[in-house]
Design a protein around this motif. Structure first.
Motif, PDB file in Angstrom:
ATOM      1  N   UNK A  55       1.008  -1.256   0.154  1.00  0.00           N
ATOM      2  CA  UNK A  55       0.023   0.090   0.079  1.00  0.00           C
ATOM      3  C   UNK A  55       0.837   1.184  -0.110  1.00  0.00           C
ATOM      4  N   UNK A  56       1.962   1.238   0.900  1.00  0.00           N
ATOM      5  CA  UNK A  56       2.895   2.503   0.727  1.00  0.00           C
ATOM      6  C   UNK A  56       3.437   2.723  -0.775  1.00  0.00           C
ATOM      7  N   UNK A  57       3.618   1.692  -1.218  1.00  0.00           N
ATOM      8  CA  UNK A  57       4.456   1.831  -2.501  1.00  0.00           C
ATOM      9  C   UNK A  57       3.169   2.312  -3.709  1.00  0.00           C
ATOM     10  N   UNK A  58       2.097   1.970  -3.418  1.00  0.00           N
ATOM     11  CA  UNK A  58       1.161   2.485  -4.181  1.00  0.00           C
ATOM     12  C   UNK A  58       0.887   4.090  -3.969  1.00  0.00           C
ATOM     13  N   UNK A  59       1.069   4.401  -2.657  1.00  0.00           N
ATOM     14  CA  UNK A  59       1.162   5.618  -2.600  1.00  0.00           C
ATOM     15  C   UNK A  59       2.051   6.465  -2.871  1.00  0.00           C
ATOM     16  N   UNK A  61      -0.861  12.583   0.804  1.00  0.00           N
ATOM     17  CA  UNK A  61      -0.904  11.547   0.249  1.00  0.00           C
ATOM     18  C   UNK A  61      -0.230  10.503   1.284  1.00  0.00           C
ATOM     19  N   UNK A  62       1.159  10.805   1.475  1.00  0.00           N
ATOM     20  CA  UNK A  62       2.015  10.143   2.275  1.00  0.00           C
ATOM     21  C   UNK A  62       1.581   9.919   3.697  1.00  0.00           C
ATOM     22  N   UNK A  63       0.983  11.024   4.200  1.00  0.00           N
ATOM     23  CA  UNK A  63       0.283  10.812   5.531  1.00  0.00           C
ATOM     24  C   UNK A  63      -1.003   9.921   5.358  1.00  0.00           C
ATOM     25  N   UNK A  64      -1.448   9.926   4.688  1.00  0.00           N
ATOM     26  CA  UNK A  64      -2.818   9.263   4.510  1.00  0.00           C
ATOM     27  C   UNK A  64      -2.475   7.817   4.073  1.00  0.00           C
ATOM     28  N   UNK A  65      -1.628   7.455   3.186  1.00  0.00           N
ATOM     29  CA  UNK A  65      -1.318   6.074   2.776  1.00  0.00           C
ATOM     30  C   UNK A  65      -0.592   5.616   4.264  1.00  0.00           C
ATOM     31  N   UNK A  66       0.106   6.246   4.559  1.00  0.00           N
ATOM     32  CA  UNK A  66       0.952   5.535   5.812  1.00  0.00           C
ATOM     33  C   UNK A  66      -0.112   5.308   7.127  1.00  0.00           C
ATOM     34  N   UNK A  91       5.445   3.979  12.991  1.00  0.00           N
ATOM     35  CA  UNK A  91       6.486   5.113  13.018  1.00  0.00           C
ATOM     36  C   UNK A  91       6.587   5.983  11.871  1.00  0.00           C
ATOM     37  N   UNK A  92       6.027   5.148  10.642  1.00  0.00           N
ATOM     38  CA  UNK A  92       6.008   6.000   9.307  1.00  0.00           C
ATOM     39  C   UNK A  92       5.241   7.400   9.282  1.00  0.00           C
ATOM     40  N   UNK A  93       3.941   7.063   9.670  1.00  0.00           N
ATOM     41  CA  UNK A  93       3.078   8.288   9.784  1.00  0.00           C
ATOM     42  C   UNK A  93       3.752   9.530  10.786  1.00  0.00           C
ATOM     43  N   UNK A  94       4.368   9.098  11.653  1.00  0.00           N
ATOM     44  CA  UNK A  94       4.968   9.998  12.590  1.00  0.00           C
ATOM     45  C   UNK A  94       6.149  10.710  11.768  1.00  0.00           C
ATOM     46  N   UNK A  95       6.769   9.960  11.120  1.00  0.00           N
ATOM     47  CA  UNK A  95       7.981  10.361  10.241  1.00  0.00           C
ATOM     48  C   UNK A  95       7.440  11.566   9.494  1.00  0.00           C
ATOM     49  N   UNK A 131      10.057   7.615   1.401  1.00  0.00           N
ATOM     50  CA  UNK A 131       9.743   7.431   2.619  1.00  0.00           C
ATOM     51  C   UNK A 131       8.810   6.323   2.457  1.00  0.00           C
ATOM     52  N   UNK A 132       7.767   6.384   1.683  1.00  0.00           N
ATOM     53  CA  UNK A 132       6.806   5.349   1.622  1.00  0.00           C
ATOM     54  C   UNK A 132       7.479   4.009   0.974  1.00  0.00           C
ATOM     55  N   UNK A 133       8.457   4.257  -0.107  1.00  0.00           N
ATOM     56  CA  UNK A 133       9.009   3.052  -0.561  1.00  0.00           C
ATOM     57  C   UNK A 133       9.831   2.219   0.800  1.00  0.00           C
ATOM     58  N   UNK A 134      10.418   3.135   1.594  1.00  0.00           N
ATOM     59  CA  UNK A 134      11.225   2.580   2.703  1.00  0.00           C
ATOM     60  C   UNK A 134      10.213   1.908   3.374  1.00  0.00           C
ATOM     61  N   UNK A 135       8.744   2.271   3.679  1.00  0.00           N
ATOM     62  CA  UNK A 135       8.159   1.513   4.703  1.00  0.00           C
ATOM     63  C   UNK A 135       7.822   0.248   4.001  1.00  0.00           C
ATOM     64  N   UNK A 136       7.568   0.221   2.701  1.00  0.00           N
ATOM     65  CA  UNK A 136       7.161  -0.866   2.046  1.00  0.00           C
ATOM     66  C   UNK A 136       8.224  -1.923   2.119  1.00  0.00           C
ATOM     67  N   UNK A 137       9.596  -1.509   1.970  1.00  0.00           N
ATOM     68  CA  UNK A 137      10.605  -2.354   2.240  1.00  0.00           C
ATOM     69  C   UNK A 137      10.914  -3.002   3.637  1.00  0.00           C
ATOM     70  N   UNK A 138      10.442  -2.190   4.506  1.00  0.00           N
ATOM     71  CA  UNK A 138      10.667  -2.670   5.777  1.00  0.00           C
ATOM     72  C   UNK A 138       9.519  -3.580   6.235  1.00  0.00           C
ATOM     73  N   UNK A 139       8.533  -3.242   6.127  1.00  0.00           N
ATOM     74  CA  UNK A 139       7.352  -4.068   6.153  1.00  0.00           C
ATOM     75  C   UNK A 139       7.459  -5.393   5.618  1.00  0.00           C
TER      76      UNK A 139
END
Lengths: 507, 638
Positions: free
Chosen positions: A15-19, A40-45, A100-104, A123-131
């Motif tokens: 989902x973050x990747x889509x974002x 967009x970043x806030x909502x997708x995270x 943590x991602x929305x907080x970031x 950041x969103x790509x990063x979230x995808x990778x981490x998850x």
């Protein structure tokens, strides 16, 4: 197919990747793009976080099995599959990432001014990778996500970082890459031997004790750099210093856990003999990390560097706990990783609050901040106290369990781990004193504004979490209780069998 | 009632701390006072109910940590030992809160102050009502935090900040050992709950760890923790510096909370200490040494609060050696009476400081006794109790301790008796030195200050009078129960005496001169103080000049601070710098940076041949290499 009824893990992962894709497609004026990218970043995270909460509620804590499993054959000829799943050891890390991602994103709301679109996308790509990393149950997938984390982080440091960002970014990249290359070779070897890269199957089959040491060391190279363990830790302070605030938060909050998680997920169950044999080495490195880097932290004049070194010391507690191989040690280590994820993130955010106002990380530049920013001073105090593992805060539970379990292995090991309590108090309180206490001597500090509503919103969840984890850690411990028990049992069985075998051979 | 006694202070702290900005300072401070009053209204009846109604109870609250056989929970354990502490802490702390309303009336950040004060009390109550070692550690560290915040309350003062950090870090050194003791306890007993530990002590008498009996090692480690919190010699250095906090804080630290925690811990763990004779001998010697050391230093200090601070240190030494010879009950009794008269002395000192426009140097006081009659009277009462003069509270408890030390018939007990006797003499001496210098003689303050001398307001005097009543009565009223004929019934097993320990019986059978000796020592000390400071005021200075080295040795507190600075603080900072500059920057970073520099040099050479960006070439190469190797590998193996 799983408890949620739909492929939740993939959804949370991608989902973050889509974002990020949506953000990349935004067109228009500079300001509009920036604002769209932020929202967009806030909502997708946030949606990813909301989805991941399903894991919290639907996860069966009484089972040590992988849950929410998804499986798609990917390269069937090679035994490689797209396999996702979480067990007690990984599920909370997924939540840590999504929380943590929305907080970031919020923390970067105003402090990032140029190339906002690219930043948020990274950041969103990063979230995808981490998850994805924490969900992957196939070695190849695991490795892919492990490497995928590297790229957005490299960009975040290299583009939005401080003056020496290029040096720091390359140092970060090369250190981690060097480690992971060895891991790749080991993965290929494992695949070659077993014909599959499915982690549970590999663990089931076991690895010939003759190869274990070398394979363990190859994985160790990758994970030790990530943790980071002494003496491969020096990339971390540089990366932290140069990274933007939110970059530091993710770096300390999640990226450091990749190594510790790797140990628990792979090194221990795959190579029990090597782990047992090399434990003394790791104990030595961990104690050095705790004591030595605490001393180094004492000499720092840069807030972020100090906290970075303190992270190394705290991660020393984690590696020590993992390799005691007993229940308390492993529970403590996993808990400590989560606690550190919250506390060090919060500390970096605290630095960010100051940096946004004064644009300096020099400790000497501050002093007396408590007078003009009382709410900030209170928050900073809470997290400083959590950093020194005061009972009632998150870190205490982890450190306590690890020290208890270290005592079983060796008195002096426990002593070394406990030394961190004294040194940690010294450097943390000294930092706090120099920043928040004292008389304000600089004119510009007198006009500082206390935390804004946005900053309150960033800290509120962290404050709640750190107290919740400290006062009622059971909500979190219960997630990995059975998984840790299974891990310990499995380890003891494997090592015990080898010992019996060795004994019969000697006879 | 049991829950209220502990959690009302927390409620007060939260109201004042979080809402203080909105409800204003007056509402904030009174909310904490009211909450403390409610806590005392719960705590004091709880004391009577549990101790005299023989009604011990454990109130479970919630699970805390449970993982793999290690299980601890949040719970309130009310047996006589903790009930004594709860009753005393809530009552004394309430009076201190009330007093602070007057004392801190002009402070700009009162909500913060009162929140810390209540938090401090809450943490102490958690400590004493813990039913396992980890919750005890929670309170233990919690009082450390609260004391850190309160000592550094005036955070714009450099000295206050330094003192606060020192208090926390020195305490942490003790806590390190406490933590190790807890860890070892778990592996020895398989549990951290008191009931489980105490029930299993006799099964583990033979256990050994690191070549020594495990029980001894645990006891020594816990005692080292207690040394930090209770400021025993070696780890005492934070206590005198803790005077940087506002005076009510000193009263709270020294009387009701914090420093008594160590003594409480030893009494709480008495079932374990009873079977650790070596550890008990260490406790005795350290306690006796502290009692003596602190008393000698107290004789030459010039800061009114520091004199009283060293007297606390010394009295804690008494409590420890009482515990060391097995008379835990006497130790707790002294802790109990001491709480009243020490709070009284500190608050009285605060009243003096208040009257003298924040002057703390006793050389700049004098001649004010007619101006502050109530303060003067209560300081007399406090000093009489401290010096152990008959019918005052300290007499009963201190005498009992010295008798127990004598009756123990061991070398360490005798040493403690002798040092304790000397310390009793010194205690009386410095107490009256203080009284005379502060209240009598010609005024040494300037006219401006003298014109301003006034008695404190009623809100400060009422607590003083109540504490004075306590300093007179608690000894007489409670001695029969704590250490007298009814002790077994009173304590109801909450303090364990091993079958071989008859000290509470033997201490009543000592030769007739033993109970008299401390009283005589006390009166002699008072007389000497009168001679030196009232009738021949030039003598002390001449003595100081004649024995200059000795005087400086005492004045500088046996040079502990300088010693620690030289062997711990400065080396630690030096190590820190070396580790960073040489270890990290030159050695660890030197290798990769050197390699990088080499690579860059080599690359520069390469650049001449090829054009383009070095980095991209390097990466293409690496990635290509990886792909090539892995493909080759795949190809050959399939």
């Amino acid at each position: 197919m799983n408890a949620a009824g739909f492929p939740i893990l993939s959804l949370v992962t991608f989902l973050p990747l889509a974002g990020a894709l949506i953000i990349a497609l935004v067109r228009g004026e500079e300001r509009v793009i920036a604002s769209n990218a932020r929202w967009t970043a806030l909502w997708s995270s946030l949606i990813a976080f909301g989805l991941s909460l399903i894991l919290w509620f639907r996860f069966d804590r009484s089972s040590a099995e992988l849950q929410f499993v998804e499986r798609l054959d990917w390269l069937p000829d090679y035994g490689v599959a797209y396999a996702m799943g979480v067990d007690g050891l990984s599920v909370l890390f997924v939540l840590l990432c999504t929380a943590l991602t929305p907080l970031c994103v919020l923390a970067s709301w105003e402090s990032i001014e140029h190339r906002v679109r690219e930043y948020m996308a990274a950041f969103l790509v990063l979230e995808s990778a981490m998850v994805g990393f924490f969900c992957a149950t196939d070695l190849l997938l695991f490795f892919l996500f492990f490497e995928m984390v590297l790229i957005p982080m490299f960009l975040i440091i290299g583009i939005w970082g401080g003056p020496r960002r290029v040096y720091a970014a390359f140092k970060f990249f090369l250190y981690t890459l060097a480690g992971s290359l060895l891991m790749l070779l080991a993965i290929i070897f494992l695949w070659h031997n077993a014909g599959t890269t499915d982690i549970p199957t590999l663990i089931q089959t076991g690895v010939d004790p003759r190869y274990q040491i070398w394979l363990f060391l190859a994985f160790f190279a990758a994970f030790a750099v990530k943790v980071p363990m002494w003496p491969v830790h020096t990339w971390l302070p540089d990366a932290h210093v140069e990274a933007p605030t939110a970059g530091s938060v993710i770096l300390a909050g999640v990226l450091l856990k990749l190594g510790g998680y790797g140990f628990v997920r792979l090194s221990l169950p795959l190579f029990p003999h090597a782990a047992a044999e090399l434990a003394p080495l790791i104990f030595a490195l961990s104690v050095i990390a705790i004591v030595y880097t605490s001393f180094v932290a004492l000499a720092q004049e840069d807030m972020k560097k100090l906290i970075a070194y303190s992270s190394v010391a705290h991660m020393g507690i984690v590696t020590l706990g993992i390799f005691t191989f007993n229940h308390q040690g492993l529970s403590g280590a996993v808990f400590q990783m989560l606690a550190h994820g919250v506390v060090s993130s919060a500390l970096f955010l605290c630095v960010g609050v100051l940096y946004d106002r004064v644009h300096s990380r020099d400790i000497a530049r501050y002093g007396g901040v408590a007078k003009v920013m009382p709410a900030f001073a209170a928050v900073f105090m809470l997290f400083s106290m959590a950093n020194v593992a005061l009972p009632g805060t998150a870190n205490f539970v982890g450190e306590f369990l690890v020290i208890v379990s270290a005592m079983r292995t060796n008195f002096w090991l426990a002593f070394g781990a406990a030394l961190g309590m004294v040194l940690g108090a010294a450097y943390t309180l000294w930092l706090y004193r120099r920043v928040a206490f004292g008389r304000i001597t600089r004119e510009d500090l007198k006009g500082l504004l206390d935390m804004s509503p946005r900053e309150h919103a960033v800290f509120a969840p962290l404050v709640l979490l750190v107290l919740w984890m400290g006062v009622y850690p059971q909500s979190f411990l219960s997630f990995f209780e059975t998984s840790v028990a299974a891990l310990v049992q499995q380890h003891e069985a494997a090592v015990g069998a080898a010992q019996r075998f060795a004994e019969t051979v000697v006879r | 009632m049991y829950v209220g006694a502990v959690f009302f202070p927390l409620l007060g702290a939260c109201i004042s701390g979080f809402l203080g900005r909105w409800i204003g300072p007056i509402a904030a401070r009174w909310s904490t006072v009211v909450c403390m009053a409610l806590a005392a209204a719960c705590g004091v009846p709880a004391f009577f109910d549990v101790a005299f109604g023989h009604n011990p109870a454990t109130v479970p609250i919630a699970a805390w940590i449970a993982t793999g056989g290690l299980e601890v929970s949040w719970a309130l354990r009310y047996d006589t030992l903790s009930a004594v502490m709860v009753g005393m802490v809530t009552f004394v702390s309430f009076l201190i809160h009330l007093y602070s309303v007057g004392y801190m009336a002009h402070d700009p950040t009162q909500p913060r102050f009162f929140a810390y004060l209540s938090l401090f009390t809450f943490m102490m109550l958690m400590l004493v009502t813990a039913d396992n070692l980890v919750q005890l550690f929670f309170g233990w560290e919690g009082v450390g935090l609260a004391s850190y915040l309160l000592i550094g309350y005036w955070y714009e003062r450099e000295s206050a900040n330094a003192a606060a950090i020192k208090a926390f870090v020195v305490n942490r050194v003790g806590d390190l050992f406490f933590m190790l003791g807890v860890a070892l306890t778990f592996w020895t007993f398989g549990s951290l709950e008191f009931t489980a530990i105490f029930g299993a002590v006799d099964q583990h008498l033979g256990d050994r760890f690191l070549g020594v009996p495990a029980l001894e090692l645990i006891a020594v480690l816990l005692f080292l923790g207690a040394c930090g919190k209770s400021a025993q010699i070696g780890l005492h250095t934070w206590l005198p510096d803790a005077m940087e906090g506002p005076t009510p804080v000193s009263a709270l630290i020294h009387a009701a909370t914090m420093v008594t925690a160590g003594v409480f811990l030893v009494a709480r763990m008495s079932p374990l200490f009873e079977y650790a004779p070596t550890a008990l001998a260490i406790v005795t010697v350290v306690g006796a040494a502290t009692a003596f050391f602190a008393a000698t230093v107290g004789c030459v200090q010039n800061d009114i609060k520091r004199v009283i601070a060293y007297s606390t240190c010394s009295q804690l030494g008494y409590m420890f050696f009482a515990a060391g010879v097995g008379a835990y009950q006497a130790a707790i009794f002294h802790l109990f009476t001491h709480a009243f008269f020490k709070a009284l002395l500190f608050l009285g000192a605060g009243s003096v400081i208040h009257a003298m426009s924040d002057e703390q140097d006793i050389r700049k006081m004098g001649g004010i006794w007619t101006r502050v009659p109530v303060t003067y009277a209560v300081m007399w009462v406090g000093s009489l109790a401290l010096a152990g003069i008959p019918i005052f509270a300290g007499y009963y408890s201190k005498d009992a301790i010295l008798e127990a030390a004598f009756a123990s018939h061991s070398a360490t007990g005798m040493l403690a008796f002798l040092l304790g006797l000397v310390a009793a003499f010194l205690t009386a001496f410095y107490s009256w030195r203080l009284l005379i210098l502060v209240f009598h003689g010609a005024p040494r303050a300037d006219e401006h200050v003298m014109a301003h001398v006034h008695e404190s307001p009623l809100v400060m005097l009422v607590p003083l009078l109540l504490l004075a009543a306590g300093a007179v009565l608690t000894g007489y009223l409670f001695a029969p129960f704590f250490i007298g004929h009814a002790w077994e019934e009173f304590w109801a097993g909450s303090i364990h005496n091993a079958p071989h320990n008859h000290i509470l019986h033997d201490m009543h059978e000592v030769p007739a001169w033993v109970p008299l000796a401390p009283t005589v020592a006390g009166f002699t000390g008072i007389a000497l103080a009168y001679v030196l400071y009232m009738f021949a005021p030039g003598v002390p200075e001449r003595l100081a000049a004649t024995f200059r080295g000795f005087y400086l040795f005492l004045l500088n507190k046996w040079y502990f601070d300088e010693l620690y600075d030289a062997i711990f603080v400065r080396p630690a900072l030096a190590i820190a710098r070396i580790a960073f500059r040489v270890g990290d920057q030159r050695i660890i970073d030197g290798v990769p940076n050197g390699a990088a520099a080499l690579a860059v040099d080599a690359a520069r050479g390469a650049v001449r041949i090829q054009t383009g960006r070095v980095a991209s070439y390097a990466f293409t190469m690496i990635i290509g290499l990886v792909l090539f190797v892995s493909l080759l590998y795949l190809g050959t193996t399939r």
